[in-house]
Enzyme design. Structure first.
Site, PDB file in Angstrom:
ATOM      1  N   SER A  90       0.839  -1.192   0.000  1.00 23.99           N
ATOM      2  CA  SER A  90       0.000   0.000   0.000  1.00 23.99           C
ATOM      3  C   SER A  90       0.882   1.255   0.000  1.00 23.99           C
ATOM      4  O   SER A  90       1.730   1.409  -0.872  1.00 23.99           O
ATOM      5  CB  SER A  90      -0.973  -0.046   1.187  1.00 23.99           C
ATOM      6  N   HIS A 223      -7.745  -5.651   0.811  1.00 22.92           N
ATOM      7  CA  HIS A 223      -6.568  -4.787   0.726  1.00 22.92           C
ATOM      8  C   HIS A 223      -5.470  -5.205   1.705  1.00 22.92           C
ATOM      9  O   HIS A 223      -4.289  -4.959   1.462  1.00 22.92           O
ATOM     10  CB  HIS A 223      -6.982  -3.339   0.998  1.00 22.92           C
TER      11      HIS A 223
END
Length: 247
Positions: A90, A223
Site C-alpha cells: 500500500s 486490501h
C-alpha cells in the site's frame, strides 16, 4: 533474520540478498515479524520502521514521500553491500518506489521491486482526507478497514497514533509523480482478489516505470491480504527472488 535497521549491520550475514520491506499506512516493522522463519535462506529480511513508529516512535512522522525516501536512502547506505530487493505494501509501495529511484541515482538499483496493493504512482490523484478534523478522520479510517476495533476504543492509542496516520495518509494524497527513465529491475505486483486498487490499468502503469520482466500475482483477500495470507506473499518471494542470484 530480521535485521536491526536503521542501525548499521551489527554482524556479517550469510545471506546473498537483502529484502527491504516497508509497511502500509500506520504500520510498522512488526507486521513482518514472522517472515524470517519462512523466507528462503538466501534472503535476509530488513524491516524498515518509518519515523513515528516501532523503534523510531519518538521521531516525528514525515508526510512527504520524497523527503522520507531521501532520508531512507541515506540510512540504507551501510546495508547495500549485496544485491537487494524492495517490497512495499500500500503506502509502503509508494515510498519504496521513490526510494528505488533515489538508490538508482546512486548506482544502487534493486534486483526486484515488489508493489503490493498499491495503485501506480502515475495514476494517484491528490485528495484531502488528511485535512479532516480528528473525529471525521477517524471515521474515514474506520471505513477503510485494517485498524482493529480495539484501536478506536482506546483514546490513549488514538492520541498516540493519529498523527502518524494523518502523516501517512497525507503522504499518499499529496504525492506528485515525476516522469523518469524506467528502472532496470524485475517488477512483481501483488493484488488482493477482493481489492480493486491493483487491476489492469494500474498494473500496466506500474510496468511503464520498469524496464525489465514483470510478474503479477493475485492473493486471496482484501486490501490487507498481507496480514490475512502472509504465507502466500512469502511464497511468491521465495519463488522469484532466488532466481535473480547467480548459481
Amino acid at each position: 533474520m530480521n535485521a536491526p535497521f536503521p542501525a548499521p549491520p551489527s554482524s556479517p550475514s550469510p545471506s546473498r540478498m537483502r529484502l527491504f520491506c516497508l509497511p502500509y499506512a500506520g504500520g510498522s516493522a512488526a507486521m513482518f515479524r514472522r517472515w524470517p522463519e519462512h523466507l528462503h535462506p538466501d534472503i535476509e529480511l530488513v524491516c524498515i520502521d518509518p519515523p513515528g513508529r516501532g523503534r523510531r516512535f519518538a521521531e516525528a512522522p514525515l508526510s512527504d514521500a520524497a523527503a522520507l525516501a531521501g532520508q531512507l536512502a541515506e540510512e540504507l547506505a551501510p546495508w547495500l553491500d549485496r544485491p537487494f530487493a524492495l517490497f512495499g505494501h500500500s503506502n509502503g509501495a509508494l515510498v519504496a518506489f521513490e526510494l528505488a529511484r533515489r538508490l538508482h541515482d546512486r548506482q544502487r538499483t534493486p534486483l526486484a521491486f515488489i508493489a503490493s496493493a498499491k495503485n501506480a504512482p502515475s495514476l494517484l490523484a491528490e485528495s484531502s482526507l488528511h485535512t479532516l478534523p480528528a473525529t471525521a478522520l477517524l471515521e474515514a479510517i474506520r471505513g477503510l478497514g485494517g485498524a482493529s476495533a480495539g484501536f478506536f476504543d482506546s483514546p490513549e492509542l488514538v492520541e498516540l497514533m493519529l498523527p502518524v496516520l494523518r502523516a501517512d495518509i497525507a503522504l499518499g494524497e499529496t504525492y506528485r509523480h515525476r516522469a523518469a527513465p524506467p528502472l532496470p529491475a524485475l517488477l512483481i505486483t501483488l493484488g488482493g482478489t477482493r481489492d480493486a486498487c491493483l487491476r489492469g490499468p494500474a498494473i500496466d502503469a506500474w510496468r511503464r516505470e520498469f524496464d525489465g520482466p514483470s510478474i503479477h500475482r493475485e492473493i486471496e483477500g482484501d486490501h490487507f491480504f498481507i496480514d490475512q495470507r502472509p504465507e502466500a506473499v512469502i511464497a511468491v518471494l521465495n519463488e522469484q527472488l532466488p532466481k535473480l542470484l547467480p548459481p
